[in-house]
Motif scaffolding. Structure first.
Motif, PDB file in Angstrom:
ATOM      1  N   TYR A  36      -5.431   8.395 -33.106  1.00  0.00           N
ATOM      2  CA  TYR A  36      -4.055   8.632 -33.527  1.00  0.00           C
ATOM      3  C   TYR A  36      -3.129   7.673 -32.785  1.00  0.00           C
ATOM      4  O   TYR A  36      -3.413   7.213 -31.685  1.00  0.00           O
ATOM      5  N   ARG A  37      -1.975   7.460 -33.394  1.00  0.00           N
ATOM      6  CA  ARG A  37      -0.930   6.672 -32.755  1.00  0.00           C
ATOM      7  C   ARG A  37       0.336   7.524 -32.759  1.00  0.00           C
ATOM      8  O   ARG A  37       0.626   8.213 -33.748  1.00  0.00           O
ATOM      9  N   GLN A  38       1.063   7.464 -31.672  1.00  0.00           N
ATOM     10  CA  GLN A  38       2.278   8.255 -31.563  1.00  0.00           C
ATOM     11  C   GLN A  38       3.388   7.393 -31.000  1.00  0.00           C
ATOM     12  O   GLN A  38       3.306   6.928 -29.855  1.00  0.00           O
ATOM     13  N   LEU A  44       2.057  12.628 -34.196  1.00  0.00           N
ATOM     14  CA  LEU A  44       0.813  11.869 -34.202  1.00  0.00           C
ATOM     15  C   LEU A  44       0.493  11.445 -35.632  1.00  0.00           C
ATOM     16  O   LEU A  44       0.539  12.253 -36.563  1.00  0.00           O
ATOM     17  N   LEU A  46      -2.569   9.832 -37.836  1.00  0.00           N
ATOM     18  CA  LEU A  46      -3.975   9.486 -37.826  1.00  0.00           C
ATOM     19  C   LEU A  46      -4.164   8.043 -38.270  1.00  0.00           C
ATOM     20  O   LEU A  46      -3.625   7.631 -39.307  1.00  0.00           O
ATOM     21  N   TYR A  92      -1.583   5.855 -27.767  1.00  0.00           N
ATOM     22  CA  TYR A  92      -2.785   6.002 -28.585  1.00  0.00           C
ATOM     23  C   TYR A  92      -3.602   7.174 -28.048  1.00  0.00           C
ATOM     24  O   TYR A  92      -3.925   7.230 -26.862  1.00  0.00           O
TER      25      TYR A  92
ATOM     26  N   LYS B  99      -9.800  16.032 -41.409  1.00  0.00           N
ATOM     27  CA  LYS B  99      -8.569  15.477 -40.865  1.00  0.00           C
ATOM     28  C   LYS B  99      -7.531  16.555 -40.594  1.00  0.00           C
ATOM     29  O   LYS B  99      -7.433  17.554 -41.298  1.00  0.00           O
TER      30      LYS B  99
END
Lengths: 115, 112
Positions: A36-38, A44, A46, A92, B99
């Motif tokens: 994930y990236r924030q 977050l 995905l 990340y 997911k």
């Protein structure tokens, strides 16, 4: 409980360099790992899902050639940000899931700053 | 794309008060989960509620799920300063997808 670690916890790099982030499941075998990236003050997002021994599945809009994911063993997945640019600066976070539960266990995150 | 939307976006309360956070989502789900994130840190799993459940308790946490309204609420009772964090809901969809789709998050501040 299940523990997931990430290394490094933070990294500062120059624009154009590549950075590798490791995600490890310490006490269980993770058949699936998620990246994930924030961005600051955001949720977050995905980036990709990786299963051990197979190619990662990337979310729409995520460049697979820029964010290389390798899940070579049941306890380790790596994310390599290639030719990083300032806009790649972010937090990340990885998570891992074992065979017997739908629960995802999250790592502590890696803060990437690209100068 | 993000599915969960937390409401309110930010909440400030006094220690000892209850805090209620709401989450709405758009598609059918298999489960809904709540997470806490302290500033600059990873996520801590709080509670999971399945689509066939209506309410669940864990310590000072109470979660409800209304699938007809596609909404969930997280209640933290007798809040403490240590509860100060961002809270996210995340939905797991039907169809066996692994997911999670996270909401935008809500910042809770508990003042001592």
């Amino acid at each position: 409980g299940a523990v997931v670690s990430q290394h490094p916890s933070w990294v500062i790099c120059k624009s154009g360099t590549s950075v590798k982030i490791e995600c490890r499941s310490l006490d269980f075998q993770a058949t699936t790992m998620f990246w994930y990236r924030q961005f600051p003050k955001q949720s977050l997002m995905l980036m990709a899902t990786s299963n051990e021994g197979s190619k990662a599945t990337y979310e729409q809009g995520v460049e697979k050639d820029k964010f290389l994911i390798n899940h070579a063993s049941l306890t380790l997945s790596t994310l390599t940000v290639t030719s990083a640019h300032p806009e790649d600066s972010s937090f990340y976070i990885c998570s891992a899931r074992g065979d017997y539960s739908n629960e995802q266990f999250f790592g502590p995150g890696t803060r990437l700053t690209v100068l | 794309s993000q599915q969960g939307e937390e409401d309110p976006q930010a909440l400030s309360i006094q220690e000892g008060e209850n805090a209620t956070m709401n989450c709405s989502y758009k598609t059918s789900i298999n489960n809904l989960q709540w997470y806490r994130q302290n500033s600059g840190r990873g996520l801590v799993h709080l509670i999971l509620i399945r689509s066939n459940e209506r309410e669940k308790h864990s310590g000072r946490l109470r979660v409800t799920l209304d699938t007809s309204k596609k909404s969930s609420s997280l209640l933290i009772t007798a809040s403490r300063a240590a509860d100060t964090a961002s809270y996210f809901c995340a939905t797991g969809s039907q169809g066996g997808s692994e997911k999670l789709v996270f909401g935008k998050g809500m910042k809770l501040t508990v003042n001592p």
